[in-house]
Design a protein around this motif. Structure first.
Motif, short mmCIF file in Angstrom:
data_model
loop_
_atom_site.label_atom_id
_atom_site.label_comp_id
_atom_site.label_asym_id
_atom_site.label_seq_id
_atom_site.Cartn_x
_atom_site.Cartn_y
_atom_site.Cartn_z
N GLU A 1 2.11 -84.25 -10.11
CA GLU A 1 1.45 -83.37 -9.14
C GLU A 1 2.44 -82.41 -8.50
N HIS A 2 1.96 -81.19 -8.24
CA HIS A 2 2.77 -80.14 -7.62
C HIS A 2 1.93 -79.38 -6.62
N GLU A 3 2.63 -78.71 -5.71
CA GLU A 3 1.97 -77.78 -4.79
C GLU A 3 2.74 -76.47 -4.89
N GLU A 4 2.01 -75.36 -4.85
CA GLU A 4 2.64 -74.05 -5.03
C GLU A 4 1.93 -73.04 -4.15
N THR A 5 2.69 -72.13 -3.57
CA THR A 5 2.12 -71.00 -2.84
C THR A 5 2.42 -69.75 -3.66
N ALA A 6 1.36 -68.97 -3.88
CA ALA A 6 1.50 -67.74 -4.66
C ALA A 6 1.01 -66.56 -3.83
N GLU A 7 1.62 -65.40 -4.07
CA GLU A 7 1.25 -64.18 -3.35
C GLU A 7 0.95 -63.06 -4.33
N GLY A 8 0.24 -62.04 -3.83
CA GLY A 8 0.02 -60.83 -4.59
C GLY A 8 -0.74 -61.07 -5.89
N PHE A 9 -0.27 -60.40 -6.96
CA PHE A 9 -0.94 -60.47 -8.25
C PHE A 9 -1.05 -61.91 -8.76
N HIS A 10 -0.01 -62.71 -8.56
CA HIS A 10 -0.02 -64.11 -8.97
C HIS A 10 -1.17 -64.85 -8.27
N ALA A 11 -1.33 -64.63 -6.97
CA ALA A 11 -2.41 -65.28 -6.22
C ALA A 11 -3.79 -64.82 -6.71
N ILE A 12 -3.91 -63.54 -7.01
CA ILE A 12 -5.18 -63.00 -7.54
C ILE A 12 -5.52 -63.69 -8.86
N CYS A 13 -4.55 -63.80 -9.75
CA CYS A 13 -4.79 -64.43 -11.05
C CYS A 13 -5.19 -65.89 -10.90
N ILE A 14 -4.53 -66.62 -10.03
CA ILE A 14 -4.87 -68.02 -9.81
C ILE A 14 -6.32 -68.14 -9.32
N GLN A 15 -6.70 -67.32 -8.36
CA GLN A 15 -8.07 -67.39 -7.83
C GLN A 15 -9.09 -67.05 -8.91
N HIS A 16 -8.79 -66.03 -9.70
CA HIS A 16 -9.67 -65.59 -10.78
C HIS A 16 -9.90 -66.73 -11.78
N GLU A 17 -8.83 -67.39 -12.21
CA GLU A 17 -8.94 -68.44 -13.21
C GLU A 17 -9.59 -69.71 -12.63
N ILE A 18 -9.28 -70.05 -11.40
CA ILE A 18 -9.94 -71.22 -10.79
C ILE A 18 -11.42 -70.96 -10.61
N ASP A 19 -11.79 -69.73 -10.26
CA ASP A 19 -13.23 -69.39 -10.23
C ASP A 19 -13.88 -69.72 -11.57
N GLN A 20 -13.22 -69.32 -12.68
CA GLN A 20 -13.81 -69.57 -14.00
C GLN A 20 -13.91 -71.07 -14.27
N LEU A 21 -12.92 -71.83 -13.86
CA LEU A 21 -12.99 -73.29 -14.03
C LEU A 21 -14.16 -73.88 -13.24
N GLU B 1 -13.16 -53.97 -12.83
CA GLU B 1 -13.68 -53.49 -11.55
C GLU B 1 -12.76 -54.03 -10.46
N GLU B 2 -12.74 -53.34 -9.36
CA GLU B 2 -11.89 -53.74 -8.25
C GLU B 2 -12.57 -54.83 -7.42
N LEU B 3 -11.80 -55.88 -7.10
CA LEU B 3 -12.26 -56.97 -6.25
C LEU B 3 -11.30 -57.16 -5.09
N GLU B 4 -11.78 -57.81 -4.06
CA GLU B 4 -10.94 -58.13 -2.91
C GLU B 4 -10.84 -59.65 -2.79
N ARG B 5 -9.61 -60.13 -2.68
CA ARG B 5 -9.36 -61.58 -2.58
C ARG B 5 -8.23 -61.82 -1.58
N PRO B 6 -8.08 -63.05 -1.09
CA PRO B 6 -6.93 -63.37 -0.24
C PRO B 6 -5.62 -63.07 -0.97
N GLN B 7 -4.67 -62.51 -0.24
CA GLN B 7 -3.41 -62.12 -0.89
C GLN B 7 -2.44 -63.27 -1.07
N GLN B 8 -2.76 -64.43 -0.50
CA GLN B 8 -1.89 -65.60 -0.68
C GLN B 8 -2.74 -66.86 -0.76
N VAL B 9 -2.38 -67.75 -1.67
CA VAL B 9 -3.07 -69.03 -1.80
C VAL B 9 -2.04 -70.14 -1.98
#
Length: 163
Positions: free
Chosen positions: A117-137, A98-106
Motif C-alpha cells: 500500500e502507498h499514499e501519493e499526492t498529485a498536482e496539476g496534469f498528474h492529478a487530472i489524469c488520476i481523477q479521470h482514470e479513477i472515474d472510469q474505474l 472537451e475541457e473539464l474542471e477538476r480539483p488541481q490536487q488529489v
C-alpha cells in the motif's frame, strides 16, 4: 507484447464499475504490460483495465516517456477546493476532447504490483489524469462530467464521425 481491443463509446461496459484486484502475481503483471502496450498503440497517456474490457481496479499512466506509473485499487482520499480546467479525452472516444474542471490536487491510496500500500499526492496534469482514470474505474465515462449541452454536442459529433 499484446495490444488489446479498446472498448469504444457508447458501449455500456464503459459504465460498469470495476472490482478490486485481489490476486497479485503473473496474471496481473501480464495485464499491466497489456495496458501499457495498448495505451502506447492508442496512443494515450493513461488507460484502465475497463478500457480493454477487464473490470478490475488497475490503471497505468505514462506522463513522461518511459516512466510508467501503475495504480492498483486506487481510492481518492482527499482533494483541494482549488480547481483547474484541462482538455480531456479518452482512448474509447479517440479524436474527441472537451475541457473539464477538476480539483488541481488529489491524495490517493493505492497498491503497487506486489500489493504493497502507498499514499501519493498529485498536482496539476498528474492529478487530472488520476481523477479521470479513477472515474472510469468507477464506471463514470468522462463525458458524464460535461454539461448536458457540451455532452450532447460532443455525442452528436462522435455519432456523425462514426457513420
Amino acid at each position: 507484447m499484446t495490444i488489446r481491443n479498446i472498448v469504444r463509446y457508447p458501449d455500456p461496459a464503459l459504465s460498469k464499475p470495476c472490482e478490486p484486484v485481489t490476486a497479485f502475481g503473473p496474471d496481473l503483471a501480464a495485464l499491466q504490460q497489456d495496458l501499457v502496450d495498448t495505451m502506447r498503440a492508442a496512443p494515450g497517456v493513461g488507460i484502465t483495465a475497463a478500457h480493454i474490457g477487464v473490470f478490475e481496479r488497475i490503471f497505468v499512466l505514462e506522463l513522461q516517456p518511459g516512466a510508467i506509473l501503475t495504480y492498483v485499487n486506487p481510492q481518492i482520499t482527499s482533494t483541494v477546493a482549488k480547481t483547474m480546467r484541462h482538455v480531456e479525452g479518452s482512448v474509447s472516444m479517440p479524436g474527441f476532447t472537451e475541457e473539464l474542471e477538476r480539483p488541481q490536487q488529489v491524495t490517493i491510496r493505492f497498491q503497487d504490483m506486489n500489493g504493497a500500500e502507498h499514499e501519493e499526492t498529485a498536482e496539476g496534469f498528474h492529478a487530472i489524469c488520476i481523477q479521470h482514470e479513477i472515474d472510469q474505474l468507477d464506471g463514470i465515462f468522462w463525458i458524464r462530467r460535461l454539461s448536458k449541452l457540451k455532452r450532447d454536442r460532443l455525442i452528436r459529433k462522435w455519432e456523425k464521425a462514426q457513420r
